[in-house]
Design an enzyme around this catalytic site. Structure first.
Site, PDB file in Angstrom:
ATOM      1  N   ASP A  42      -0.112 -14.805 -26.004  1.00  0.00           N
ATOM      2  CA  ASP A  42       1.034 -15.708 -26.178  1.00  0.00           C
ATOM      3  C   ASP A  42       1.531 -15.764 -27.611  1.00  0.00           C
ATOM      4  O   ASP A  42       2.600 -16.320 -27.870  1.00  0.00           O
ATOM      5  CB  ASP A  42       0.701 -17.116 -25.669  1.00  0.00           C
ATOM      6  CG  ASP A  42      -0.461 -17.767 -26.404  1.00  0.00           C
ATOM      7  OD1 ASP A  42      -1.521 -17.122 -26.513  1.00  0.00           O
ATOM      8  OD2 ASP A  42      -0.333 -18.915 -26.862  1.00  0.00           O
ATOM      9  N   HIS A  95     -11.439 -20.204 -33.887  1.00  0.00           N
ATOM     10  CA  HIS A  95     -10.858 -20.119 -32.549  1.00  0.00           C
ATOM     11  C   HIS A  95     -11.769 -19.289 -31.642  1.00  0.00           C
ATOM     12  O   HIS A  95     -11.314 -18.672 -30.683  1.00  0.00           O
ATOM     13  CB  HIS A  95      -9.458 -19.496 -32.638  1.00  0.00           C
ATOM     14  CG  HIS A  95      -8.614 -19.636 -31.417  1.00  0.00           C
ATOM     15  ND1 HIS A  95      -8.549 -20.793 -30.675  1.00  0.00           N
ATOM     16  CD2 HIS A  95      -7.768 -18.756 -30.811  1.00  0.00           C
ATOM     17  CE1 HIS A  95      -7.708 -20.618 -29.667  1.00  0.00           C
ATOM     18  NE2 HIS A  95      -7.225 -19.383 -29.729  1.00  0.00           N
TER      19      HIS A  95
END
Length: 362
Positions: free
Chosen positions: A117, A214
């Site tokens: 994304d 992350h």
């Protein structure tokens, strides 16, 4: 028949005749209105009136969850004559263009990480920057280790189309040497030896990459932009990050991703109830590597930034009515302004000032 009824019949007849006349002239009226609109919008450059300083435009505040009003993750940073795109989610090029930010001015792209994304809008950005500027060199795409592989893939996918564009429009409009992108990788310090690296330094603009957390996505970075005494930090995707807080010290604006677990939990429960188990598990999994609005507020307070802007919003928010539910206790944790980001917002930090001005370009 009463006088009132006669008047009503007469008015209906007049409106009917007017509607038929309008329909007869609809094509001509539509053409005239379209001519006026394109004369006003064609070539519109929203950057022309910007003062010298640092400007942050939100060209995509969404996430992988479908959202009709938000493009995928995308920011534009303008500093003097320089203009960069940070992440290129789906719809990035569309919004950049609609916002009046000339694609021909894009000097390069900075990627925070390689989740789909954040990169799936690279193709249109490459194309519109190339043809808009008759660029003779590929689009530089800066990123941590792995950016070479990502860009090689996009170049391969667009190679045939690039040939079509040059064949159709000619090399003066679409020079073959300017097609596609070129990877500009940078290395982060080894773990334990620092979390930041200067990745761009020109004409007073400094860009610093910041290691964030992350995991299992690695490497993942945020970026700090410093120009003429003004500063902005873009978090990328991360859980609450001490390294990001340290690197954001004293920044004017922190653009931070945000996921509200309470709302995501409602989505998960609905998916479970309808037997959509795979997606339900994904919505459970995403909670542990993102930051809540409350944690983002804590980070802003601890870093001493002046304004917090939330982006990469999860879950989908239908409209502004739901912002308080999304924010939760965030306003109680940070004393400065908190803005729930929307596509089209522009934050301007004029040089030689402490002002933070906001307007929308969509």
């Amino acid at each position: 028949m009463t006088k009132r009824t006669k008047w009503i019949i007469a008015l209906v007849a007049v409106f009917s005749v007017g509607a038929m006349a309008l329909k007869g002239f609809q094509a001509a009226i539509g053409t005239a209105l379209y001519r006026a609109a394109v004369n006003k919008r064609a070539g519109f450059d929203a950057t022309a009136s910007l003062p010298d300083g640092l400007h942050i435009a939100l060209c995509g505040t969404g996430s992988p969850l479908p959202n009709p009003t938000r493009a995928g993750p995308c920011n534009v940073v303008i500093a003097g004559k320089h203009m960069f795109v940070i992440d290129t989610g789906e719809g990035a090029a569309r919004n950049i263009t609609l916002m009046g930010l000339p694609m021909a001015r894009v000097e390069g792209v900075f990627l925070t990480h390689f989740h789909s994304d954040h990169v799936d809008g690279i193709g249109p950005v490459m194309l519109l920057r190339w043809t808009g500027a008759s660029a003779t060199t590929p689009l530089p795409v800066h990123g941590p280790s792995g950016v070479d592989q990502v860009i090689a893939g996009f170049n391969s996918a667009y190679k045939i189309d690039n040939g079509y564009r040059t064949g159709h429009h000619g090399p003066a409009i679409a020079p073959p040497t300017g097609a596609g992108a070129i990877a500009v990788p940078f290395a982060l310090p080894e773990p334990g030896k620092g979390n930041t690296v200067l990745v761009y330094d020109k004409d007073g603009l400094k860009v610093t990459a910041i290691r964030v957390d992350h995991g299992p996505v690695s490497p993942a970075v945020g970026y700090r932009f410093d120009y003429k005494g003004r500063s902005a930090v873009i978090s990328g995707d991360t859980s609450k990050s001490p390294a990001l807080i340290a690197a954001a010290r004293g920044a004017d604006v922190l653009v931070h991703e945000a996921l509200q677990p309470r709302l995501v939990g409602l989505l998960t429960a609905a998916l479970d109830a309808k037997g959509i188990k795979n997606t339900a598990q994904i919505t459970r999994d995403i909670i542990n590597y993102h930051t809540t609005p409350e944690q983002a507020a804590d980070s802003a307070r601890e870093a001493g930034v002046r304004q917090l802007v939330l982006s990469h919003l999860v879950p989908t928010l239908p409209n502004r009515f739901f912002y308080p539910a999304f924010l939760g206790d965030a306003p109680e944790r940070f004393g400065g302004p908190i803005t729930v980001g929307e596509d089209g917002m522009l934050f301007s930090l004029p040089a030689g000032s402490r002002e933070i001005e906001m307007k929308t370009l969509l």
